[in-house]
Every structure is written in structure tokens, then in C-alpha cells.
Design a protein around this motif. Structure first.
Motif, PDB file in Angstrom:
ATOM      1  N   LEU A 156       0.872  -1.084   0.150  1.00  0.00           N
ATOM      2  CA  LEU A 156       0.143   0.176  -0.144  1.00  0.00           C
ATOM      3  C   LEU A 156       0.879   1.413  -0.048  1.00  0.00           C
ATOM      4  O   LEU A 156       1.793   1.460   0.853  1.00  0.00           O
TER       5      LEU A 156
ATOM      6  N   PRO B 192      -3.673   7.485   0.606  1.00  0.00           N
ATOM      7  CA  PRO B 192      -3.898   7.105  -0.668  1.00  0.00           C
ATOM      8  C   PRO B 192      -5.392   7.569  -1.364  1.00  0.00           C
ATOM      9  O   PRO B 192      -5.310   7.577  -2.372  1.00  0.00           O
ATOM     10  N   SER B 193      -6.387   7.295  -0.422  1.00  0.00           N
ATOM     11  CA  SER B 193      -7.615   7.409  -1.067  1.00  0.00           C
ATOM     12  C   SER B 193      -7.711   8.950  -1.464  1.00  0.00           C
ATOM     13  O   SER B 193      -8.528   9.338  -2.322  1.00  0.00           O
TER      14      SER B 193
ATOM     15  N   ILE C 282       0.280   8.507 -11.844  1.00  0.00           N
ATOM     16  CA  ILE C 282       0.192   7.038 -11.454  1.00  0.00           C
ATOM     17  C   ILE C 282       0.754   6.194 -11.859  1.00  0.00           C
ATOM     18  O   ILE C 282       1.300   5.033 -11.434  1.00  0.00           O
TER      19      ILE C 282
ATOM     20  N   ILE D 111      -3.233  -2.181  -9.002  1.00  0.00           N
ATOM     21  CA  ILE D 111      -3.213  -1.637 -10.362  1.00  0.00           C
ATOM     22  C   ILE D 111      -4.302  -0.657 -10.623  1.00  0.00           C
ATOM     23  O   ILE D 111      -5.425  -0.847 -10.254  1.00  0.00           O
ATOM     24  N   SER D 112      -3.962   0.734 -11.118  1.00  0.00           N
ATOM     25  CA  SER D 112      -4.910   1.280 -11.364  1.00  0.00           C
ATOM     26  C   SER D 112      -5.312   1.607 -12.936  1.00  0.00           C
ATOM     27  O   SER D 112      -4.568   0.909 -13.709  1.00  0.00           O
TER      28      SER D 112
ATOM     29  N   ASP E  63     -12.093  -5.326  -3.934  1.00  0.00           N
ATOM     30  CA  ASP E  63     -13.232  -4.605  -3.600  1.00  0.00           C
ATOM     31  C   ASP E  63     -14.595  -4.955  -4.039  1.00  0.00           C
ATOM     32  O   ASP E  63     -15.287  -4.599  -4.708  1.00  0.00           O
TER      33      ASP E  63
ATOM     34  N   GLN F 189     -14.800  -4.381   2.285  1.00  0.00           N
ATOM     35  CA  GLN F 189     -14.779  -3.927   3.789  1.00  0.00           C
ATOM     36  C   GLN F 189     -16.351  -3.729   4.040  1.00  0.00           C
ATOM     37  O   GLN F 189     -16.540  -3.845   5.094  1.00  0.00           O
TER      38      GLN F 189
ATOM     39  N   ARG G  77     -17.122  -4.186   7.834  1.00  0.00           N
ATOM     40  CA  ARG G  77     -17.190  -3.132   8.806  1.00  0.00           C
ATOM     41  C   ARG G  77     -18.422  -2.372   8.991  1.00  0.00           C
ATOM     42  O   ARG G  77     -19.310  -2.045   8.050  1.00  0.00           O
TER      43      ARG G  77
ATOM     44  N   GLU H 150     -11.973  -8.585   3.408  1.00  0.00           N
ATOM     45  CA  GLU H 150     -11.153  -7.211   3.906  1.00  0.00           C
ATOM     46  C   GLU H 150     -11.871  -6.786   4.933  1.00  0.00           C
ATOM     47  O   GLU H 150     -13.122  -6.302   4.964  1.00  0.00           O
ATOM     48  N   GLY H 151     -11.145  -6.389   6.096  1.00  0.00           N
ATOM     49  CA  GLY H 151     -11.698  -5.538   7.085  1.00  0.00           C
ATOM     50  C   GLY H 151     -12.697  -6.083   8.211  1.00  0.00           C
ATOM     51  O   GLY H 151     -13.777  -5.711   8.557  1.00  0.00           O
TER      52      GLY H 151
ATOM     53  N   GLN I 198      -7.801 -10.046   5.630  1.00  0.00           N
ATOM     54  CA  GLN I 198      -6.701  -8.732   5.769  1.00  0.00           C
ATOM     55  C   GLN I 198      -7.788  -8.037   6.545  1.00  0.00           C
ATOM     56  O   GLN I 198      -8.514  -7.228   5.978  1.00  0.00           O
ATOM     57  N   SER I 199      -7.117  -7.667   7.822  1.00  0.00           N
ATOM     58  CA  SER I 199      -7.862  -6.635   8.713  1.00  0.00           C
ATOM     59  C   SER I 199      -7.215  -6.190   9.678  1.00  0.00           C
ATOM     60  O   SER I 199      -6.161  -6.743  10.151  1.00  0.00           O
ATOM     61  N   PHE I 200      -7.587  -4.873  10.269  1.00  0.00           N
ATOM     62  CA  PHE I 200      -6.701  -4.467  11.571  1.00  0.00           C
ATOM     63  C   PHE I 200      -6.929  -5.432  12.787  1.00  0.00           C
ATOM     64  O   PHE I 200      -6.123  -5.189  13.676  1.00  0.00           O
TER      65      PHE I 200
ATOM     66  N   PRO J 248      -1.281  -2.004   8.193  1.00  0.00           N
ATOM     67  CA  PRO J 248      -0.172  -2.248   7.434  1.00  0.00           C
ATOM     68  C   PRO J 248       1.156  -1.758   8.200  1.00  0.00           C
ATOM     69  O   PRO J 248       1.209  -0.862   9.077  1.00  0.00           O
TER      70      PRO J 248
HETATM   71  P1  C2E Z   1      -7.413  -1.135  -1.183  1.00  0.00           P
HETATM   72  O1  C2E Z   1      -6.696  -1.722  -2.151  1.00  0.00           O
HETATM   73  O2  C2E Z   1      -8.975  -2.133  -1.083  1.00  0.00           O
HETATM   74  O3  C2E Z   1      -6.609  -1.332   0.069  1.00  0.00           O
HETATM   75  C1  C2E Z   1      -7.160  -1.898   1.579  1.00  0.00           C
HETATM   76  C2  C2E Z   1      -7.443  -0.604   2.221  1.00  0.00           C
HETATM   77  O4  C2E Z   1      -8.232  -1.035   3.465  1.00  0.00           O
HETATM   78  C3  C2E Z   1      -5.932  -0.121   2.978  1.00  0.00           C
HETATM   79  O5  C2E Z   1      -6.203   1.423   2.906  1.00  0.00           O
HETATM   80  C4  C2E Z   1      -6.188  -0.587   4.358  1.00  0.00           C
HETATM   81  O6  C2E Z   1      -5.123  -0.174   5.180  1.00  0.00           O
HETATM   82  C5  C2E Z   1      -7.387  -0.676   4.675  1.00  0.00           C
HETATM   83  N1  C2E Z   1      -7.925  -1.734   5.706  1.00  0.00           N
HETATM   84  C6  C2E Z   1      -7.453  -3.114   5.791  1.00  0.00           C
HETATM   85  N2  C2E Z   1      -7.900  -3.790   6.815  1.00  0.00           N
HETATM   86  C7  C2E Z   1      -8.722  -2.728   7.490  1.00  0.00           C
HETATM   87  C8  C2E Z   1      -9.618  -2.710   8.688  1.00  0.00           C
HETATM   88  O7  C2E Z   1      -9.551  -3.699   9.233  1.00  0.00           O
HETATM   89  N3  C2E Z   1     -10.093  -1.544   9.093  1.00  0.00           N
HETATM   90  C9  C2E Z   1     -10.141  -0.283   8.193  1.00  0.00           C
HETATM   91  N4  C2E Z   1     -10.737   0.586   8.432  1.00  0.00           N
HETATM   92  N5  C2E Z   1      -9.495  -0.362   6.815  1.00  0.00           N
HETATM   93  C10 C2E Z   1      -8.581  -1.458   6.751  1.00  0.00           C
HETATM   94  P2  C2E Z   1      -5.175   2.362   2.235  1.00  0.00           P
HETATM   95  O8  C2E Z   1      -3.561   1.954   2.529  1.00  0.00           O
HETATM   96  O9  C2E Z   1      -5.611   3.745   3.003  1.00  0.00           O
HETATM   97  O10 C2E Z   1      -5.379   2.311   0.756  1.00  0.00           O
HETATM   98  C11 C2E Z   1      -6.724   2.706   0.431  1.00  0.00           C
HETATM   99  C12 C2E Z   1      -6.804   2.665  -0.911  1.00  0.00           C
HETATM  100  O11 C2E Z   1      -5.759   3.395  -1.772  1.00  0.00           O
HETATM  101  C13 C2E Z   1      -6.651   1.188  -1.577  1.00  0.00           C
HETATM  102  O12 C2E Z   1      -7.734   0.421  -1.102  1.00  0.00           O
HETATM  103  C14 C2E Z   1      -6.294   1.432  -2.896  1.00  0.00           C
HETATM  104  O13 C2E Z   1      -7.634   1.515  -3.616  1.00  0.00           O
HETATM  105  C15 C2E Z   1      -5.391   2.780  -3.091  1.00  0.00           C
HETATM  106  N6  C2E Z   1      -4.223   2.370  -3.213  1.00  0.00           N
HETATM  107  C16 C2E Z   1      -3.047   2.157  -1.880  1.00  0.00           C
HETATM  108  N7  C2E Z   1      -1.932   1.836  -2.540  1.00  0.00           N
HETATM  109  C17 C2E Z   1      -1.937   1.968  -4.045  1.00  0.00           C
HETATM  110  C18 C2E Z   1      -1.177   1.755  -5.010  1.00  0.00           C
HETATM  111  O14 C2E Z   1       0.175   1.373  -4.722  1.00  0.00           O
HETATM  112  N8  C2E Z   1      -1.600   1.728  -6.316  1.00  0.00           N
HETATM  113  C19 C2E Z   1      -2.938   2.133  -6.457  1.00  0.00           C
HETATM  114  N9  C2E Z   1      -3.349   2.221  -7.768  1.00  0.00           N
HETATM  115  N10 C2E Z   1      -3.740   2.239  -5.549  1.00  0.00           N
HETATM  116  C20 C2E Z   1      -3.485   2.217  -4.102  1.00  0.00           C
END
Ligand code: C2E
Ligand code: MG
Ligand code: MG
Ligand code: MG
Length: 284
Positions: free
Chosen positions: A61, A74-75, A87, A120-121, A182, A205, A209, A237-238, A257-259, A264
Motif C-alpha cells: 500500500l 492514498p484515498s 500514477i 493496479i490503477s 473490492d 470491507q 465493517r 477485507e476489514g 486482511q484486517s486491523f 499495514p
Molecule cells: P484497497 O486496495 O482496497 O486497500 C485496502 C485498504 O483497506 C487499505 O487502506 C488498508 O489499510 C485498509 N484496511 C485494511 N484492513 C482494514 C480494517 O480492518 N479496517 C479499516 N478501517 N481499514 C482497513 P489504504 O492503505 O488507506 O488504501 C486505500 C486505497 O488506496 C486502497 O484500497 C487502494 O484502492 C488505493 N491504493 C493504495 N496503494 C495503492 C497503489 O500502490 N496503487 C494504486 N493504484 N492504488 C493504491
């Protein structure tokens, strides 16, 4: 609204988009420089086997430590990077960095089944070079191709189904894993999505969640059952509660994959967690 700031004085109306807009422009400029200044890094969130609770792999991530704002999510910055085209560079960085770490961990653990999955975007998917980039890192780091996984969202493949189908088939030939990220946030049926050669499905998630719908166990059951019937492995997830954890275990969902298991991690923390896990294995 204006009253909150200045008693009876009437503030001129300032539409919110103006501040958001310029903040975004600033962030966009900062993001371009962030890359050269090494403000970007990868975090690795463990993906845990539900039966043994051991680490099977990690999701890579992107993280951005802004010099003034601190950590930017990253969001927030991935959509900006997508709209500006940046990107592509960020994605290449993530792929390269993830592959490098993965090869370190394979050597360290002598376990080549550990995997890392990289997001991958859409911009990356339209570029012809993605295939070459993936091939390059797999051979540069001598990775078993299936230990590198790519995560693509449903909306991404549905934006251009023909082209996605072609690209995914070529990635599949290289042998890398393909995860549908997702799942459940779009509107496509799993049956339709199976035109694409995914091997793993990640349940979004939103199903786990803050979700108290009484029908939820039925929905989760049908997603996991259908995924398994179609030959896919499942990552939830989550997950937040022990009861959901038990439900998913009963459904033979492979991974979580979850907190609840881990946030992370930095590279050092991830390495340490793998070492601890090896210690446990040797001791038992
Ligand atoms: P994603 O790919 O669905 O990644 C999972 C997100 O959920 C991550 O947030 C992770 O920290 C979060 N997460 C995992 N388990 C839990 C949980 O139990 N509770 C909660 N509240 N959150 C949890 P993160 O790191 O903020 O990333 C958000 C999004 O940003 C990712 O969703 C992905 O769409 C994008 N992203 C992150 N890194 C990259 C990257 O290298 N390339 C691209 N294209 N997008 C990325
Ligand atoms: Mg993902
Ligand atoms: Mg996801
Ligand atoms: Mg997501």
C-alpha cells in the motif's frame, strides 16, 4: 455557517470547492516533487490464513509522508495521481519496490509461497507497458511468478472489458496472480466477472465493517460459496468482529486482511513479523 466564525458579522459566502480545488492543485504539485524527494514508500499489510492465522502474504500500500501535512491517505492522492497521469510512475515504483521486498523475504524465510499483491490503477492498465514492467520485475528478482499478485477492481475491468480481458490473459501467461479487489462495490455479477482470469476474490470491507444487516451471513455465504465453486480463493477485507471471523472460518474462506490481525506495516516490521513466525514454526 458564516456566523460560527464572526458573531453577527456576515461573512462573504465562499464555496467549499474553491478551497478544495486549490488544495488539490497544491497537492498535485507537491505529489510530483514528492516522488523525487523520496516521500513515498510502501506499507505492507499482512494477509493471514484463517485456519492457522499465519501470514500468507502482504498487500503493498502506497504511503506519502508530506513534509508539512504529514501522512496523506492514498484515498486522497491516488485519485489525483490517476487524473494527472502520475500514477504510472507511482505504479512502477510500487511494483518494483514490492518485488524487491518479496525477493528479500523469500530468501530470508526459504518460503517462496509468500506473496505480495500490488494495486493496479486504470491508467496503468491502458498502457501497453504494464506487461513489460511485470515481466521485468519477475525476472529481475527471480520471483516465482505466482508469488506476485496484481489487484484490480471490478469498476476498472468493467470500464473496458474487451481490453481488460486481453491484458489479463497476457498477465496470466506470465503466471502472476490476479485478484479482484473490492468485490461487491460495483454492480456486475460474479458470473460475468468470471470471463476474466482472476484466481482470488477480495470481499470489500463494506460487507464486514459497521455492517449489521441481518442478511449479511447469507450474503457472505453466497459470495464465498460461489467464488469457491468458480475456483477462486477468497480474502475477506476489514473483518471487525470475532463472530464474523467465525462465520468466515465456517465458510472456509481462506484469508483475512484486517486491523483485527494487523495494520499495514513498515518494511522492517513486516520482516520482523515473518522472522517471529519462523521462530514459532521452528519451536513447535
Ligand atoms: P484497497 O486496495 O482496497 O486497500 C485496502 C485498504 O483497506 C487499505 O487502506 C488498508 O489499510 C485498509 N484496511 C485494511 N484492513 C482494514 C480494517 O480492518 N479496517 C479499516 N478501517 N481499514 C482497513 P489504504 O492503505 O488507506 O488504501 C486505500 C486505497 O488506496 C486502497 O484500497 C487502494 O484502492 C488505493 N491504493 C493504495 N496503494 C495503492 C497503489 O500502490 N496503487 C494504486 N493504484 N492504488 C493504491
Ligand atoms: Mg487492494
Ligand atoms: Mg480492497
Ligand atoms: Mg478499497
Amino acid at each position: 455557517q458564516a456566523k460560527r466564525y464572526g458573531g453577527d458579522r456576515i461573512e462573504p459566502f465562499r464555496p467549499a470547492y474553491k478551497t478544495i480545488g486549490s488544495g488539490r492543485l497544491q497537492l498535485e504539485a507537491d505529489l510530483r516533487r514528492a516522488f523525487e524527494r523520496n516521500e513515498l514508500s510502501l506499507a505492507f499489510q499482512p494477509i493471514v490464513r484463517l485456519d492457522t492465522e499465519s501470514i500468507a502474504g502482504f498487500e503493498a500500500l502506497l504511503r506519502w509522508e508530506h513534509p508539512r501535512r504529514g501522512a496523506v491517505s492514498p484515498s486522497e492522492f491516488v485519485p489525483i495521481a490517476e487524473s494527472t497521469g502520475l500514477i504510472v510512475q507511482l505504479g512502477q515504483f510500487a511494483l518494483e519496490e514490492a518485488a524487491k521486498r518479496l525477493s528479500d523475504w523469500h530468501l530470508m524465510t526459504s518460503d517462496p509461497t509468500i506473496f505480495v499483491s500490488v494495486n493496479i490503477s486504470s491508467r496503468q492498465l491502458i498502457r501497453q507497458d504494464l506487461i513489460a514492467d511485470v515481466r521485468t520485475v519477475v525476472s529481475r528478482y527471480r520471483l516465482p511468478p505466482e508469488s506476485l499478485k496484481l489487484e484490480l477492481t471490478e469498476s476498472l475491468v468493467m470500464d473496458n472489458p474487451e481490453r481488460s480481458a486481453q491484458l489479463l490473459a497476457r498477465l496470466r501467461e506470465i503466471g502472476v496472480g490476479l485478484s479482484l479487489d473490492d468485490f461487491g462495490t460495483g454492480y456486475s455479477s460474479l458470473a460475468y466477472l468470471m470471463r476474466f482470469p482472476f484466481d482470488t476474490l477480495k470481499i470489500d470491507q463494506s460487507f464486514l465493517r459497521n455492517n449489521t444487516q441481518p442478511q449479511r451471513p447469507i450474503i457472505l455465504n453466497s459470495i464465498v460459496t460461489m467464488a469457491h465453486d468458480l475456483g477462486l480463493k477468497v480474502v475477506a477485507e476489514g473483518i471487525e468482529s470475532e463472530s464474523d471471523l467465525n462465520l468466515l472460518r465456517q465458510l472456509n474462506c481462506e484469508f483475512a486482511q484486517s486491523f483485527l490481525f494487523s495494520q499495514p506495516l513498515t518494511v522492517d516490521q513486516a520482516r520482523k513479523m515473518l522472522l517471529d513466525q519462523m521462530g514459532v514454526k521452528r519451536a513447535s
